[in-house]
Design a protein around this motif. Sequence first.
Motif, mmCIF file in Angstrom:
data_model
loop_
_atom_site.group_PDB
_atom_site.id
_atom_site.type_symbol
_atom_site.label_atom_id
_atom_site.label_comp_id
_atom_site.label_asym_id
_atom_site.label_seq_id
_atom_site.Cartn_x
_atom_site.Cartn_y
_atom_site.Cartn_z
ATOM 1 N N VAL A 3 0.517 87.586 -4.046
ATOM 2 C CA VAL A 3 0.317 86.366 -3.254
ATOM 3 C C VAL A 3 -0.052 86.735 -1.825
ATOM 4 C CG1 VAL A 3 1.449 84.316 -2.319
ATOM 5 C CG2 VAL A 3 1.840 84.978 -4.702
ATOM 6 N N ASP A 4 0.647 87.717 -1.273
ATOM 7 C CA ASP A 4 0.351 88.147 0.103
ATOM 8 C C ASP A 4 -1.086 88.656 0.215
ATOM 9 O OD1 ASP A 4 2.921 87.492 0.883
ATOM 10 O OD2 ASP A 4 3.679 89.540 0.639
ATOM 11 N N ALA A 5 -1.525 89.407 -0.783
ATOM 12 C CA ALA A 5 -2.894 89.927 -0.776
ATOM 13 C C ALA A 5 -3.907 88.784 -0.868
ATOM 14 C CB ALA A 5 -3.101 90.907 -1.926
ATOM 15 N N MET A 6 -3.600 87.780 -1.663
ATOM 16 C CA MET A 6 -4.504 86.631 -1.782
ATOM 17 C C MET A 6 -4.598 85.880 -0.450
ATOM 18 S SD MET A 6 -5.628 86.084 -5.052
ATOM 19 C CE MET A 6 -5.765 84.338 -5.238
ATOM 20 N N VAL A 7 -3.462 85.657 0.186
ATOM 21 C CA VAL A 7 -3.441 84.960 1.481
ATOM 22 C C VAL A 7 -4.242 85.750 2.510
ATOM 23 C CG1 VAL A 7 -1.962 84.232 3.403
ATOM 24 C CG2 VAL A 7 -1.289 83.734 1.040
#
Length: 142
Positions: A3-7
């Motif tokens: 999720v952090d990478a997507m954000v």
Amino acid sequence: MGVDAMVECVDLAKTRQLSKQEQDLSRGSYESWFRKDAVLVDFTRGVDTVYNIIRAANPTPGADASYNGCTIKLYDSRKIADKGREPGEVVDINDEGVLVQAQGGCILVKRVGSPDGKRLRASKWASEAGMEVGSTFDSSHV
């Protein structure tokens, strides 16, 4: 991490700061599609192995098991405590499914694909196939 990478990626795209980077193939891997031999269920194997094969093959392609010489697909399942029977033996058939002894524990098979391609509750399939408590799954595939 995902999720952090997507954000982070969305934020970089908004500010047009994305840059193309070559992937280092030596640091990556690729798991290809299931091969037929990867989804074969043999209840003489350990309960964790059998459960993980069924779980990995659900919902597609389904895990293959053999009963009376016919291949059926196994989909939903759950591990249950050891009942001390012979591996492959049908321990119980109830509304939840078909309970089959494996090495060191049992597998409750909840949903199957019949040889004609229909997906149905395991207990319904067992009834239609004439399966009874004490019946056994084949230990290997032809």
